[in-house]
Scaffold this motif. Structure first.
Motif, PDB file in Angstrom:
ATOM      1  N   ALA A   1       3.149  -1.597  -0.365  1.00  0.00           N
ATOM      2  CA  ALA A   1       1.782  -1.597   0.155  1.00  0.00           C
ATOM      3  C   ALA A   1       1.141  -0.226  -0.007  1.00  0.00           C
ATOM      4  O   ALA A   1      -0.067  -0.104  -0.258  1.00  0.00           O
ATOM      5  CB  ALA A   1       1.789  -2.014   1.622  1.00  0.00           C
ATOM      6  N   GLY A   2       1.954   0.847   0.143  1.00  0.00           N
ATOM      7  CA  GLY A   2       1.407   2.189  -0.082  1.00  0.00           C
ATOM      8  C   GLY A   2       0.976   2.376  -1.526  1.00  0.00           C
ATOM      9  O   GLY A   2      -0.099   2.929  -1.808  1.00  0.00           O
ATOM     10  N   GLU A   3       1.826   1.914  -2.472  1.00  0.00           N
ATOM     11  CA  GLU A   3       1.451   1.995  -3.882  1.00  0.00           C
ATOM     12  C   GLU A   3       0.216   1.151  -4.166  1.00  0.00           C
ATOM     13  O   GLU A   3      -0.679   1.546  -4.934  1.00  0.00           O
ATOM     14  CB  GLU A   3       2.620   1.537  -4.755  1.00  0.00           C
ATOM     15  N   LEU A   4       0.154  -0.020  -3.533  1.00  0.00           N
ATOM     16  CA  LEU A   4      -1.021  -0.879  -3.713  1.00  0.00           C
ATOM     17  C   LEU A   4      -2.273  -0.191  -3.175  1.00  0.00           C
ATOM     18  O   LEU A   4      -3.357  -0.283  -3.767  1.00  0.00           O
ATOM     19  CB  LEU A   4      -0.801  -2.216  -3.008  1.00  0.00           C
ATOM     20  N   THR A   5      -2.141   0.519  -2.068  1.00  0.00           N
ATOM     21  CA  THR A   5      -3.286   1.235  -1.503  1.00  0.00           C
ATOM     22  C   THR A   5      -3.783   2.309  -2.472  1.00  0.00           C
ATOM     23  O   THR A   5      -4.996   2.449  -2.707  1.00  0.00           O
ATOM     24  CB  THR A   5      -2.892   1.875  -0.161  1.00  0.00           C
TER      25      THR A   5
ATOM     26  N   GLU B   1       3.746  -6.741 -10.248  1.00  0.00           N
ATOM     27  CA  GLU B   1       4.889  -6.212  -9.520  1.00  0.00           C
ATOM     28  C   GLU B   1       4.703  -6.342  -8.019  1.00  0.00           C
ATOM     29  O   GLU B   1       5.621  -6.701  -7.272  1.00  0.00           O
ATOM     30  CB  GLU B   1       5.105  -4.751  -9.888  1.00  0.00           C
ATOM     31  N   ILE B   2       3.450  -6.040  -7.597  1.00  0.00           N
ATOM     32  CA  ILE B   2       3.179  -6.146  -6.146  1.00  0.00           C
ATOM     33  C   ILE B   2       3.331  -7.592  -5.691  1.00  0.00           C
ATOM     34  O   ILE B   2       3.886  -7.890  -4.634  1.00  0.00           O
ATOM     35  CB  ILE B   2       1.764  -5.607  -5.843  1.00  0.00           C
ATOM     36  N   ASP B   3       2.801  -8.517  -6.529  1.00  0.00           N
ATOM     37  CA  ASP B   3       2.914  -9.937  -6.167  1.00  0.00           C
ATOM     38  C   ASP B   3       4.378 -10.368  -6.073  1.00  0.00           C
ATOM     39  O   ASP B   3       4.784 -11.096  -5.173  1.00  0.00           O
ATOM     40  CB  ASP B   3       2.162 -10.777  -7.201  1.00  0.00           C
ATOM     41  N   GLN B   4       5.193  -9.860  -7.002  1.00  0.00           N
ATOM     42  CA  GLN B   4       6.626 -10.204  -6.974  1.00  0.00           C
ATOM     43  C   GLN B   4       7.298  -9.669  -5.715  1.00  0.00           C
ATOM     44  O   GLN B   4       8.096 -10.330  -5.074  1.00  0.00           O
ATOM     45  CB  GLN B   4       7.303  -9.633  -8.217  1.00  0.00           C
ATOM     46  N   ARG B   5       6.979  -8.420  -5.332  1.00  0.00           N
ATOM     47  CA  ARG B   5       7.571  -7.835  -4.114  1.00  0.00           C
ATOM     48  C   ARG B   5       7.123  -8.582  -2.873  1.00  0.00           C
ATOM     49  O   ARG B   5       7.901  -8.799  -1.936  1.00  0.00           O
ATOM     50  CB  ARG B   5       7.176  -6.359  -3.998  1.00  0.00           C
TER      51      ARG B   5
END
Length: 692
Positions: A207-211, A304-308
């Motif tokens: 979530a931090g990387e997504l932010t 990648e975010i969706d997979q996590r």
């Protein structure tokens, strides 16, 4: 006061005449021995010989399979285990259990072959394991024990105690297994919570990387919005110029003469127009590249975010399922489900962002193609203007073609302006979506960190037991209370416990038998000038001698042959002698006063003593009438004294002896009164109403 030494033996001298009379004296001497010794020997240790009693086990229990902690099926046969424990127990205080079928068990119980029949129902294993599933399906197993009171009543009580012991052992074993699995479940819950906490930490990192990516996307879309606005302004100006150009071309077609004069500067103007259109096309193409890069970055980073997020959601779902199966509080399991729902919502929002980025990319590509068409058209116009100037004769035809091209240019410019406006609007929406994504990603990161903290705290609160700790806890919880009974002055067998009661009864029977043989008052003493006290003692001393022999023989055989243990054997012998003398004196009194009817009164008196002595059960368990008589009768004190000498503890023995001596003195006093009465001749004495 005391009789002469020869007077008491005149009564015994009568039995020296023949073998039969001497045998009669011997028989009287050993009556208490047979009576007391045989009774005590027969009841010496009945519960220690239960292995001679046959009992039947009918095992109808059906084996079941239950899932273990590793998910593998394990067989459970509680009935078989119970039957094996009973049959394999070779201790002397357990029945000789035999495994048989229902028909043989019924027949054996009816004819006395089996003193007890234990039927294990077919659902015992199912009931014993019902606590590991749905609470509403939990049931208690039942064991069916049958005994036949028509064969023996006490046997039913013994069978109940044996079954209680077996049932308690079985219950403790089942409870220990259940609690062991429960404590193992705590360890599994702790591991699941730790795994979920790790997943929440990974979610927080993602979530931090997504932010960060969403913030970069927001900056790029803001730049895209600014460029799209500038592009929209330029294309609107281009559309206005194209329309004006179209009007001019119309005027050109209307006046070729005037056009020829005024077309001198036209090549330079069209060249500049072409250069401007080329610049617009180049700018739009560069803008399109930026848009395509941003859209590609969004699509690439979200996979990648969706997979996590998907992995996190599945981990939370599994943790919630494990939580409910372990029997943890419902609130903790609901928190895990809520966290999984939040991860699913984040995935949905992320998919929507990817769709919006794709739409903007397609619109930007369409705008780039339109700008290129405009630039190509302007370049063609610039190339054709010199020819137009050089060939005024063909001006009308060229003007018509030019008017057609400028009309298309105007339409394309209008379309480009409209597309640029949509691009600006889409870029604004993309910026808003990127900002929302950044906010949502930040909230997701905060929630994931909070979830990680909560799961870590919960994991620390859940105990983690080793195998030895689980075994110890299960054993302790299955049998939380054990007995530590301490019996003061404990006797070693059932027979020793009843020995004082039977000894008192035997000595009373011996005293009764003495005055079946002897006369309570010597006829010689009654006829003599001896006083009543001397006469009473003259009748008592021969009986006392026989009573002494009876007591010595009884105690000697009980201690030396039967095997009754005595804490203080000499005290036991002394009390037996004293009790025999007291009972002899009392029986002498009954016969001296009432003759043959006195023997009947002696029987009635001993019945009252036996029921009020408290020889078997505590006197408090008897009706109040017997409790009233308890302290008024001599056998009560004899039994108490024998118990103290047998088991140990001499408290109250001196008082018992004192009371017995008082009874003896009272009896001798009453006999003396009877002797005085006998020394007076009356009609009733010469002709008694009842002769026994």
């Amino acid at each position: 006061m005391f009789p002469s030494p020869s007077l008491p033996w005149f009564e015994l001298a009568r039995f020296r005449r023949s073998r039969i009379t001497r045998a009669a004296v011997l028989a009287v001497a050993i009556v208490p021995l047979f009576y007391g010794a045989l009774y005590i020997w027969a009841n010496l240790d009945p519960t220690g010989r239960l292995d001679n009693v046959q009992a039947a086990v009918v095992n109808e229990d059906e084996m079941i399979e239950v899932a273990g902690q590793d998910g593998e099926k394990q067989p459970v046969a509680v009935g078989r285990e119970l039957a094996a424990n009973l049959i394999g127990d070779d201790s002397r205080n357990n029945y000789d259990w035999l495994l048989t079928d229902a028909a043989d068990a019924r027949a054996g119980l009816a004819d006395g072959t089996y003193k007890a029949v234990l039927t294990i129902p077919k659902d015992l294993s199912k009931a014993a394991t019902s606590t590991s599933g749905d609470p509403s399906a939990a049931v208690q197993g039942r064991l069916d024990l049958k005994t036949n009171d028509a064969v023996n009543f006490v046997n039913g009580q013994i069978a109940d105690r044996i079954l209680d012991a077996a049932k308690s052992s079985l219950n403790a074993q089942v409870t220990e297994t259940y609690l062991g699995n429960l404590y193992l479940g705590f360890t599994d819950i702790k591991a699941s919570l730790e795994e979920a906490a790790d997943g929440a930490g990974q979610l927080a990192d993602g979530a931090g990387e997504l932010t960060d990516g969403a913030n970069q996307l927001s900056d790029g879309t803001a730049q895209l919005a600014d460029g799209a606005t500038t592009l929209a302004d330029g294309t609107r100006r281009l559309a206005t110029g194209a329309n004006q150009l179209d009007d001019g071309v119309g005027q050109l077609a209307g006046g070729l003469g005037e056009l020829e004069d005024r077309t001198a500067p036209l090549p330079g103007q069209t060249e500049r127009l072409a250069d401007g259109a080329e610049q617009v096309a180049t700018g739009v193409a560069g803008f399109d590249r930026i848009v395509q890069q941003v859209a590609g970055a969004i699509s690439g980073s979200t996979d990648e975010i969706d997979q996590r997020l998907g992995t996190l959601e599945q981990s939370l779902r599994d943790a919630a399922t494990t939580c409910r199966e372990s029997g943890a509080p419902a609130a903790q399991c609901s928190d895990l489900d809520a966290a999984a729902d939040s991860a699913a919502t984040a995935r949905t929002q992320l998919d929507g962002l990817v769709g919006q980025a794709g739409t903007i990319g397609e619109q930007s590509a369409a705008l780039s193609r339109g700008a290129r068409q405009v630039a190509d058209g302007n370049r063609e116009l610039a190339d054709n203007v010199p020819a137009l100037v050089g060939a005024i004769g063909d001006a009308a035809d060229g003007a018509d073609r030019l008017r057609s091209g400028t009309s298309q240019l105007a339409d394309g410019a209008d379309d480009a302006a409209t597309g640029a406006d949509r691009l600006a609007d889409g870029a604004g929406q993309l910026t808003d979506g990127a900002n929302q994504l950044a906010d949502g990603a930040g909230a997701l990161r905060d929630g994931a960190l909070e979830l990680q903290s909560g799961l870590s705290d919960g994991s620390e609160q859940v105990p983690d037991y080793t195998e030895d700790e689980r075994d110890q806890l299960a054993k302790t919880a299955a049998t939380p209370v054990t007995d530590a009974a301490d019996r003061l002055n404990k006797v070693s067998s059932y027979g020793e416990g009843l020995a004082p009661y039977f000894m008192a009864l035997a000595l009373w029977v011996g005293a009764m038998s003495i005055y079946l043989l002897l006369r309570p008052l010597s006829a010689r003493a009654v006829a003599s000038a001896a006083g009543s006290v001397r006469t009473a003692l003259a009748g008592f001393v021969p009986g006392a001698a026989l009573s002494l022999v009876q007591a010595v023989l009884l105690v000697g055989v009980l201690l030396g042959v039967v095997g009754v243990g005595a804490s203080q054997p000499w005290l036991l012998l002394g009390l037996a002698v004293l009790t025999g003398l007291v009972f002899t004196a009392i029986n002498q009194t009954f016969i001296a006063w009432f003759g043959g009817a006195g023997r009947f009164l002696a029987i009635v008196f001993v019945c009252l003593q036996l029921t009020a002595a408290g020889g078997t059960y505590p006197i408090e368990t008897s009706p109040s009438f017997f409790g009233f008589l308890h302290s008024l009768l001599p056998m009560t004190y004899a039994v108490h004294g024998f118990r103290a000498a047998t088991a140990g503890g001499t408290e109250g023995v001196a008082f018992d002896a004192f009371v017995l001596v008082v009874f003896a003195l009272l009896a001798l006093g009453a006999t003396a009164l009877a002797a005085r009465r006998r020394q007076r001749v009356s009609i009733t004495r010469l002709h008694p109403t009842l002769q026994v």
